[in-house]
Enzyme design. Structure first.
Site, PDB file in Angstrom:
ATOM      1  N   ASP A  98       0.832  -1.200   0.000  1.00  0.00           N
ATOM      2  CA  ASP A  98       0.000   0.000   0.000  1.00  0.00           C
ATOM      3  C   ASP A  98       0.870   1.255   0.000  1.00  0.00           C
ATOM      4  O   ASP A  98       1.902   1.312   0.676  1.00  0.00           O
ATOM      5  CB  ASP A  98      -0.870  -0.010   1.273  1.00  0.00           C
TER       6      ASP A  98
ATOM      7  N   GLU B 149       2.100  -0.301  -4.971  1.00  0.00           N
ATOM      8  CA  GLU B 149       1.038   0.581  -5.424  1.00  0.00           C
ATOM      9  C   GLU B 149       1.656   1.934  -5.747  1.00  0.00           C
ATOM     10  O   GLU B 149       2.069   2.671  -4.858  1.00  0.00           O
ATOM     11  CB  GLU B 149      -0.040   0.736  -4.342  1.00  0.00           C
TER      12      GLU B 149
HETATM   13  C1  LM2 Z   1      -3.821   3.731  -0.454  1.00  0.00           C
HETATM   14  N1  LM2 Z   1      -2.925   3.493  -1.304  1.00  0.00           N
HETATM   15  O1  LM2 Z   1      -1.897   4.265  -1.485  1.00  0.00           O
HETATM   16  C2  LM2 Z   1      -5.029   2.896  -0.347  1.00  0.00           C
HETATM   17  O2  LM2 Z   1      -5.201   2.129  -1.527  1.00  0.00           O
HETATM   18  C3  LM2 Z   1      -6.189   3.801  -0.062  1.00  0.00           C
HETATM   19  O3  LM2 Z   1      -7.384   3.074  -0.011  1.00  0.00           O
HETATM   20  C4  LM2 Z   1      -5.942   4.541   1.249  1.00  0.00           C
HETATM   21  O4  LM2 Z   1      -6.912   5.581   1.452  1.00  0.00           O
HETATM   22  C5  LM2 Z   1      -4.604   5.256   1.249  1.00  0.00           C
HETATM   23  N2  LM2 Z   1      -3.644   4.790   0.343  1.00  0.00           N
HETATM   24  C6  LM2 Z   1      -3.987   5.142   2.627  1.00  0.00           C
HETATM   25  O5  LM2 Z   1      -3.662   3.807   2.915  1.00  0.00           O
HETATM   26  C7  LM2 Z   1      -8.114   5.207   2.106  1.00  0.00           C
HETATM   27  C8  LM2 Z   1      -9.219   6.183   1.758  1.00  0.00           C
HETATM   28  C9  LM2 Z   1      -9.001   7.521   2.444  1.00  0.00           C
HETATM   29  C10 LM2 Z   1      -8.869   7.295   3.943  1.00  0.00           C
HETATM   30  C11 LM2 Z   1      -7.637   6.410   4.141  1.00  0.00           C
HETATM   31  C12 LM2 Z   1      -7.358   6.124   5.602  1.00  0.00           C
HETATM   32  O6  LM2 Z   1      -9.281   6.390   0.344  1.00  0.00           O
HETATM   33  O7  LM2 Z   1     -10.145   8.345   2.197  1.00  0.00           O
HETATM   34  O8  LM2 Z   1      -8.684   8.531   4.608  1.00  0.00           O
HETATM   35  O9  LM2 Z   1      -7.884   5.135   3.503  1.00  0.00           O
HETATM   36  O10 LM2 Z   1      -8.431   5.507   6.227  1.00  0.00           O
HETATM   37  C13 LM2 Z   1      -9.559   8.794   5.713  1.00  0.00           C
HETATM   38  C14 LM2 Z   1     -10.481   9.952   5.434  1.00  0.00           C
HETATM   39  C15 LM2 Z   1      -9.650  11.206   5.184  1.00  0.00           C
HETATM   40  C16 LM2 Z   1      -8.755  11.492   6.382  1.00  0.00           C
HETATM   41  C17 LM2 Z   1      -7.921  10.231   6.680  1.00  0.00           C
HETATM   42  C18 LM2 Z   1      -7.075  10.388   7.922  1.00  0.00           C
HETATM   43  O11 LM2 Z   1     -11.247   9.651   4.283  1.00  0.00           O
HETATM   44  O12 LM2 Z   1     -10.551  12.319   4.977  1.00  0.00           O
HETATM   45  O13 LM2 Z   1      -7.856  12.550   6.022  1.00  0.00           O
HETATM   46  O14 LM2 Z   1      -8.778   9.105   6.863  1.00  0.00           O
HETATM   47  O15 LM2 Z   1      -7.842  10.631   9.037  1.00  0.00           O
HETATM   48  C19 LM2 Z   1      -7.915  13.704   6.785  1.00  0.00           C
END
Ligand code: LM2
Ligand code: CA
Length: 524
Positions: A247, A278
Site C-alpha cells: 500500500d 502501489e
Molecule cells: C492507499 N494506497 O496508497 C489505499 O489504496 C487507499 O485506499 C488509502 O486511502 C490510502 N492509500 C492510505 O492507505 C483510504 C481512503 C481515504 C482514507 C484512508 C485512511 O481512500 O479516504 O482517509 O484510507 O483511512 C480517511 C479519510 C480522510 C482522512 C484520513 C485520515 O477519508 O478524509 O484525512 O482518513 O484521518 C484527513
C-alpha cells in the site's frame, strides 16, 4: 465524499493539493504535536536486494477485498477448483476503530477505509482474529491457492484513539507497535510542507515524507522502522503468506522499500515473496510506475484508466475496444512481466471514476473477461461488497464493525470472481498460457477478437446490439464450447457452440456487451 476525492487526487498525482489537504486535515480532531524537534541522524539505509527479477509470477488472483477470514477460508476450495493461483486479502493488521463519525458526508461509523489506518501489527481486525487468519491461510494453501496480503507499511493513523484489537494510541505514539514520535517524518521535521501534508505530488521529498491524507508517515529509512515492518511481514510469511500488495508504495523511497524487502524471509515454498507496489500514475521521473518497476512489480493503475476509456468512449466517437488490440507495452504501460493488471480495485471501485466497476454490470464482466484473455500482466479479479450512493459505505458488518459472513446469494457481495463468464475465462487464461496474440480482428466498431496462438480464440463485443463476425481462429476444424457461457461439461456444451471450418475460420455471433471464447480444451 471528500475522502474519495482526496484519494483519487493522490492516485492521479495532480499537483496542488494544499487547500484540499488543509481542509481535510482541519476535519480531523487530531492536533499536531508541539514544535517539530530535530532527530538524531538515522543510520544510512541498507542497500537492499531489489525485488525485481527475483520473484515468482502470481498468475491469476482474486481480490476478495474485505471478505472476512472465515469467508475466504470457505471460498478457497472453489477458487482452487476454478483455477485461481492466489487470493489477495485486505490489510490484516490491527486498525483504528472509530467511535464517532466524521463531519459532513463522512457519516458511516465504520467506513471501508478504517483498515488502512494502522495501530499495531497484531492480527485482530474487522476481518477476524489471528487464529482465523492463520486457519484461512492454511485452508487456502491446502486448496492450492496462495495468499497475498495488502501491506500498509507507509503510515499509521490519522484519527481516532482505539483499535479493533482494543489497543489505545495518541498521535505519533503507538505503544503496541513500538512507535514513538521520533519514528515519524513530520515529528522530526523531515516533511517540507507547512501543514505536514503533501501539497506537491511532483515533489519526491513531500511524496515520500509528508502525511498522505493526514496519515502519520513512518520514517521507513530508519533501521528501527524497517525492522518493525519486516517483523510484521515475516510473521505473515511464517503463517504461509506468499507476498504482498504494498500500500502507498509511491509514498516510500525506493531505497526504503528495497531495504525492507531485503529483510524478508523466504515463503513456505522457498521463494522470495511477491512484492507489488502501489504506485499511482501522474508523477514524473523517480515517482513514476516505470521507475518503481526496478524495485518490484507495480499495480496497473494507468491500465485501469485506458481500459475504462476504451469501454466507455465509443458513444463519444473517441475510441472503442478494438483499440485495446495494442494494450500493454504497446499503449505505453509498464511491461507485462512487472505488472499486476486489473479492471478495478478497492480505490477506483469507490471513486466511481475512470474505472469500470460491478455497477456497470455486463460491461464490467466483459472487461474482466477480456483482460483474462489478453494476457497482459498478472490479472486480478476484484470481488467485494455492493454499496449505495455514499462511497464511504463499509462492508456488511455488525454494529461493532466486524464483517459479516460473505454470501453469493444475498445481494450484498458481488461474487464477480465466481460468475460463469469469469470462471470460463480464468480457465481460458490458464490454458493458453503465454501463447502469442494472433489473428487480431479489430473492426473500429467496438468489437475485438484474437487467438492465443493455436490454443484458444476469444471475441468481445462492447456494442449494444449483437454482431456476427467471420474470422480466422487459429484453431483446428471442430465443434467447440464457448467458455463464457459455461464451457464443456460432461462431454456437452453448457451454453453456446461454435463451429470452426477446415480452413480454421468460424462465423461467430457475439451478443451485445458479451464475449465468446473457446480453447482446444473446450472442443467436443
Ligand atoms: C492507499 N494506497 O496508497 C489505499 O489504496 C487507499 O485506499 C488509502 O486511502 C490510502 N492509500 C492510505 O492507505 C483510504 C481512503 C481515504 C482514507 C484512508 C485512511 O481512500 O479516504 O482517509 O484510507 O483511512 C480517511 C479519510 C480522510 C482522512 C484520513 C485520515 O477519508 O478524509 O484525512 O482518513 O484521518 C484527513
Ligand atoms: Ca512515506
Amino acid at each position: 465524499m471528500a475522502s474519495s476525492r482526496m484519494l483519487r487526487t493522490s492516485v492521479v498525482g495532480l499537483a496542488s493539493l494544499a487547500a484540499a489537504l488543509a481542509a481535510a486535515l482541519s476535519g480531523t480532531a487530531q492536533a499536531a504535536p508541539t514544535a517539530p524537534q530535530l532527530a538524531p541522524q538515522a543510520a544510512p539505509a541498507a542497500v537492499g536486494a531489489k525485488a525485481s527479477g527475483s520473484m515468482q509470477e502470481p498468475g491469476v488472483t482474486a481480490s476478495l477485498w474485505e471478505w472476512s477470514w472465515p469467508s475466504i477460508a470457505s471460498e478457497c476450495p472453489r477458487l482452487g477448483a476454478i483455477g485461481y493461483d492466489g487470493v489477495q486479502v485486505a490489510p490484516p493488521q490491527d486498525s483504528v476503530k472509530r467511535t464517532s463519525t466524521g463531519n459532513g458526508s463522512d457519516a458511516y461509523l465504520h467506513p471501508w477505509w478504517e483498515v488502512y489506518q494502522v495501530v499495531d501489527y497484531g492480527l485482530t481486525s474487522r476481518m477476524g482474529d489471528e487464529q482465523q487468519f492463520r486457519d484461512m491461510v492454511a485452508d487456502c494453501r491446502k486448496a492450492g491457492v496462495k495468499v497475498y496480503v495488502d501491506a500498509v507499511i507507509n503510515h499509521t493513523t490519522g484519527q481516532g484513539n482505539v483499535s479493533y484489537g482494543g489497543k489505545t494510541f495518541t498521535p505519533y505514539t503507538y505503544p503496541d507497535a513500538g512507535y514513538v514520535p521520533d519514528d515519524f517524518h513530520y515529528t522530526v521535521g523531515a516533511c517540507p510542507s507547512a501543514d505536514g501534508g503533501i501539497a506537491d505530488f511532483n515533489n519526491k521529498t513531500q511524496v515520500w515524507n509528508c502525511n498522505l491524507v493526514g496519515l502519520e508517515d513512518l520514517r521507513t529509512e530508519t533501521p528501527k522502522v524497517q525492522a518493525r515492518l519486516a517483523a510484521y511481514l515475516n510473521k505473515l510469511l511464517r503463517y504461509g503468506v506468499s507476498g504482498f500488495r504494498v500500500d502507498a508504495g509511491k509514498h516510500m523511497a525506493p531505497a526504503d522499500l528495497d531495504a525492507i524487502y531485503d529483510r524478508l524471509d523466504r515463503t513456505k515454498d522457498g521463494k522470495r515473496p511477491y512484492w507489488a507496489l502501489e504506485v499511482g500514475p501522474g508523477s514524473p521521473g523517480v515517482l513514476s510506475p516505470e521507475a518503481y518497476t526496478e524495485h518490484g512489480d507495480v499495480l496497473g493503475l494507468d491500465g485501469v484508466k485506458q481500459i475504462y476509456g476504451a469501454f466507455t468512449s465509443y458513444s463519444d466517437h473517441q475510441g472503442d475496444i478494438s483499440g485495446l488490440a495494442t494494450f500493454g507495452s504497446g499503449s505505453g504501460l509498464t511491461r507485462s512481466s512487472r505488472t499486476m493488471s486489473f479492471i478495478t480495485n478497492h480505490d477506483t471501485n469507490h471513486d466511481q471514476a475512470n474505472a469500470l466497476t460491478y455497477k456497470e454490470g455486463p460491461q464490467y464482466l466483459l472487461a474482466t473477461e477480456w483482460l483474462l484473455a489478453d494476457g497482459y500482466g498478472s490479472p486480478q479479479v476484484f470481488s467485494s461488497f455492493t454499496f449505495g450512493a455514499d462511497t464511504n459505505q463499509g462492508p456488511p458488518s455488525d454494529d461493532q464493525g466486524l464483517i459479516d459472513r460473505a454470501s453469493c446469494a444475498d445481494g450484498r457481495w458481488t461474487c464477480d470472481h465466481a460468475k460463469t463468464g469469469v470462471v470460463g475465462m480464468v480457465k481460458f487464461h490458464q490454458y493458453v498460457g503465454k501463447a502469442a496474440k494472433k489473428h487480431v480482428y479489430a473492426d473500429q466498431q467496438n468489437v475485438l477478437a484474437f487467438s492465443r496462438g493455436t490454443k484458444g480464440w476469444a471475441g468481445f463485443n462492447n456494442g449494444t446490439s449483437a454482431k456476427t463476425i467471420t474470422v480466422k481462429t487459429g484453431l483446428k476444424k471442430g465443434t467447440y464450447c464457448d467458455a463464457v457461457t459455461g464451457g464443456k461439461v460432461k462431454g456437452a456444451c453448457a451454453g453456446t457452440t461454435v463451429t470452426v471450418s477446415g480452413s480454421g475460420r468460424a462465423t461467430v455471433e457475439l451478443p451485445a456487451r458479451a464475449a465468446v471464447a473457446f480453447t482446444k480444451q473446450t472442443r467436443l
